[in-house]
Design an enzyme around this catalytic site. Structure first.
Site, PDB file in Angstrom:
ATOM      1  N   GLY A  62     -10.493   4.397  11.125  1.00 34.69           N
ATOM      2  CA  GLY A  62     -11.187   5.281  10.192  1.00 34.69           C
ATOM      3  C   GLY A  62     -10.290   5.802   9.089  1.00 34.69           C
ATOM      4  O   GLY A  62     -10.766   6.437   8.153  1.00 34.69           O
ATOM      5  N   CYS A  63      -8.997   5.536   9.187  1.00 35.78           N
ATOM      6  CA  CYS A  63      -8.067   5.917   8.129  1.00 35.78           C
ATOM      7  C   CYS A  63      -7.949   4.752   7.156  1.00 35.78           C
ATOM      8  O   CYS A  63      -7.777   3.612   7.575  1.00 35.78           O
ATOM      9  CB  CYS A  63      -6.674   6.235   8.693  1.00 35.78           C
ATOM     10  SG  CYS A  63      -6.566   7.824   9.493  1.00 35.78           S
ATOM     11  N   GLU A  64      -8.039   5.044   5.864  1.00 38.04           N
ATOM     12  CA  GLU A  64      -7.866   4.012   4.858  1.00 38.04           C
ATOM     13  C   GLU A  64      -6.416   3.534   4.828  1.00 38.04           C
ATOM     14  O   GLU A  64      -6.139   2.361   4.653  1.00 38.04           O
ATOM     15  CB  GLU A  64      -8.276   4.567   3.501  1.00 38.04           C
ATOM     16  CG  GLU A  64      -8.482   3.518   2.446  1.00 38.04           C
ATOM     17  CD  GLU A  64      -9.084   4.104   1.195  1.00 38.04           C
ATOM     18  OE1 GLU A  64      -8.332   4.273   0.231  1.00 38.04           O
ATOM     19  OE2 GLU A  64     -10.294   4.381   1.205  1.00 38.04           O
ATOM     20  N   SER A  65      -5.489   4.461   4.985  1.00 40.56           N
ATOM     21  CA  SER A  65      -4.068   4.133   5.076  1.00 40.56           C
ATOM     22  C   SER A  65      -3.740   3.812   6.530  1.00 40.56           C
ATOM     23  O   SER A  65      -4.500   4.149   7.435  1.00 40.56           O
ATOM     24  CB  SER A  65      -3.215   5.322   4.639  1.00 40.56           C
ATOM     25  OG  SER A  65      -3.539   5.709   3.341  1.00 40.56           O
TER      26      SER A  65
END
Length: 145
Positions: A62-65
């Protein structure tokens, strides 16, 4: 299949983030630029995870990074280590860990991330993708209890 390596107890206990020192820094910040600077400074306080801990099983979904999270329960309290390859995300992680490290099951369960980020003056200041990543990390922390 081999299991991913995990940091040792000493590494979890070595992380010193003091919410009582962090909150005033954000409350005294006069504007978003000052808060943003504090986010970046808090990120610098987190140790960088060794490459052997930057593995897929520890990645936060769920983290873009890229972000990695480790958990250990020591003497009935929860401790976390985390890192990101993005400086802003690393700073946000530091803020989240400051609020959650060394807490009990009940304290983790009752943690109000929205209220916490309101208190820090960050609500509405983060991009939707950073907000989603932050909530994904908070969800991963709450999932351990």
């Amino acid at each position: 299949m081999s299991q991913a390596p995990s940091p040792g107890k000493e590494q979890f206990l070595a992380l010193k983030l003091d919410i009582n020192k962090i909150l005033p820094l954000f409350k005294d910040a006069g504007n978003w630029q000052e808060r943003y600077r504090q986010i970046m400074l808090q990120g610098k306080s987190l140790p960088t995870l060794d490459d052997n801990y930057r593995v897929e099983p520890a990645q936060v979904r769920g983290c873009e990074s890229n972000a990695w999270l480790y958990h250990s329960q020591i003497d009935g309290k929860h401790y976390f280590l985390a890192d990101s390859d993005a400086r802003v995300v690393k700073g946000l992680i530091a803020l989240l860990l400051a609020a959650c490290n060394g807490k009990s099951d009940d304290e983790i369960r009752s943690f109000d991330i929205e209220g916490y980020f309101d208190e820090l003056g960050l609500t509405g200041q983060l991009s939707p993708s950073r907000t989603n990543g932050l909530f994904a990390l908070a969800k991963a922390i709450k999932a351990v209890v």
